[in-house]
Design an enzyme around this catalytic site. Structure first.
Site, mmCIF file in Angstrom:
data_model
loop_
_atom_site.group_PDB
_atom_site.id
_atom_site.type_symbol
_atom_site.label_atom_id
_atom_site.label_comp_id
_atom_site.label_asym_id
_atom_site.label_seq_id
_atom_site.Cartn_x
_atom_site.Cartn_y
_atom_site.Cartn_z
ATOM 1 C CD GLU A 169 -55.603 13.634 -14.607
ATOM 2 O OE1 GLU A 169 -56.459 13.326 -15.489
ATOM 3 O OE2 GLU A 169 -54.518 14.471 -14.767
ATOM 4 C CD GLU A 353 -50.823 12.937 -15.809
ATOM 5 O OE1 GLU A 353 -51.267 13.889 -16.639
ATOM 6 O OE2 GLU A 353 -51.067 11.994 -15.177
#
Ligand code: FCB
Length: 443
Positions: A169, A353
């Site tokens: 991320e 995720e």
């Protein structure tokens, strides 16, 4: 409440997995790991709820065999874990910690022994403090230091990993941590943000190069996405949401696949970018074998009169998780189709995720979690839809295997399929875990 999908609803090569990260579960005070900027951030009043840190976390460092058994017994194919830079190189550079390298070596072997595919992430946010002292992600030498760390850890385990992504991320590393100040190092500084966003991308590319040279297979990138919607139908709100979409959802993937940053983001960050950034796309644009999408929620965005980016989040009406995040499964379908169409084409995509927090720190083991089963049903249906429309989605990973350290919110947010009692550290599979074990066993 049961899951409405089974393994048999998906193509034979589709993979199910679950994800964790090192600082959130391992117990970072153990095994000779170095100090990280999360330890420093948590030790500073006001940053983390109850000033909790990852010193013990789930004690996965000692309980990893039990934890891998849990992954296996749920019927998962893959386990997405991360390696901690500070555990491998306590000073960030220089002499490796043999205990740390051995730990990841055993962990990867443990996965293979259980028939699990090891999916590694090399940086899930625990920057060694000595590198933070030197400016951390603001420092133009970070790509080189990260490349060196990548070499050390992948020389040890890269012959057995199934897939690797350098950085989890980039938005959180760049924006959340340097512009919003919500994650370590807790800065609210536009110049630091511009530098961090760029150095993260360059570090990603340099790590990919190092791994290609080492012969490591199946390399990708993991980005997070949030569906940005205007809070009303004014042109000002539309512009505000578009800019949010640009720096959150487009900045990183566009750098990798198009070799540029979005114009509207450069209007704000341009003057603060590090010297020579335009020449770095040759590093950033390393070809990839797959892309991972982390997806949780949407945000309603409206304008405000502050300095650039001159906008803010507004409360939304949809049902929310205990994170306060709206549940919006359509966003997952949007990003899978949008990423494939605009950037990745037929390249394999993974949902790396997806999941929800339910309950609080006080929630006891054995408490049913029907809301999580419902969340998984809704989101997996969107993955199925994208596949039926021709998007090459190859896997779906649930965040998270077990309740863990949810960063600035400490241990109060329970994302796990498995309950962790943070007093006794005992693990209790939740109803969602049992439901998954059933769903994944059905052909
Ligand atoms: C993601 C992070 C992960 C976890 C979830 C809830 O942004 O990658 O570590 O905190 O959110």
């Amino acid at each position: 409440m049961t899951l409405t999908f089974t393994r048999g609803d998906f193509p034979a090569d589709f993979q199910f997995g679950t994800a964790t990260s090192s600082y959130q579960i391992e117990g970072h005070a153990q095994g000779g790991a170095g100090r990280t900027h999360w330890d420093d951030f948590a030790a500073t009043p006001g940053n983390v709820d109850r000033a909790e840190n990852g010193a013990l976390a789930c004690d996965h460092y000692n309980r990893w065999e039990e934890d891998l058994d849990l992954v296996k017994n749920a019927g998962f194919d893959c386990y997405r874990f991360s390696t901690s830079w500070a555990r491998v190189l306590p000073e960030g550079r220089g002499t490796p910690n043999p205990e740390g390298l051995d730990f990841y070596d055993r962990l990867v072997d443990g996965m293979l022994e259980r028939g699990l595919k090891p999916c590694a992430t090399l940086y899930h946010w625990e920057l060694p403090s000595p590198l933070a002292d030197l400016g951390g992600w603001r420092n133009a030498d970070m790509p080189e230091w990260f490349a060196d760390y990548t070499h050390v850890i992948m020389e040890k385990i890269g012959d057995r990993t199934y897939s690797v992504a350098p950085i989890n991320e980039p938005w959180c590393v760049g924006w959340l941590s340097h512009f919003m100040g919500q994650h370590a190092p807790g800065l609210r500084d536009i110049r630091a943000t511009a530098r961090a966003m760029h150095h993260v991308m360059k570090s990603h590319g340099c790590a990919i190069q190092v791994m290609r040279d080492l012969g490591v297979k199946n390399l990708g990138a993991v980005c997070n996405f949030e569906y940005a919607q205007p809070c009303d139908d004014t042109p000002e709100a539309a512009k505000a949401a578009k800019l949010y979409d640009s720096y959150y959802n487009r900045f990183f993937i566009e750098a990798i696949f198009k070799g540029s940053y979005p114009e509207d983001v450069l209007e704000g960050l341009g003057p603060h970018m590090p010297q020579g950034w335009q020449d770095d796309f040759e590093f950033i644009q390393q070809p990839l074998d797959w892309v991972g999408l982390n997806y949780y929620t949407r945000k309603l965005i409206g304008p405000n009169s502050g300095p650039w980016p001159s906008h803010e989040e507004r409360p939304g009406p949809l049902p929310k998780t205990t994170m306060g995040w709206e549940i919006y499964p359509d966003g997952l379908h949007h990003f899978l189709t949008w990423v494939a169409k605009n950037y990745t084409g037929d390249l394999p995509l993974y949902v790396t995720e997806n999941g929800m927090s339910a309950g609080t720190k006080d929630t006891t083991g054995g408490t049913p979690d029907p809301e999580r089963i419902d969340y998984l049903n809704q989101h997996v249906a969107k993955v199925k839809q994208a596949i039926s429309e021709g998007v090459t989605v190859k896997g779906y990973f649930i965040w998270s295997l077990m309740d863990n350290y949810e960063w600035a919110l400490g241990y109060d947010k329970r994302f796990g399929l498995v309950h962790v009692d943070f007093e006794t550290l005992s693990r209790t599979p939740k109803a969602s875990y049992q439901a998954l074990a059933t769903a994944l066993s059905r052909a």
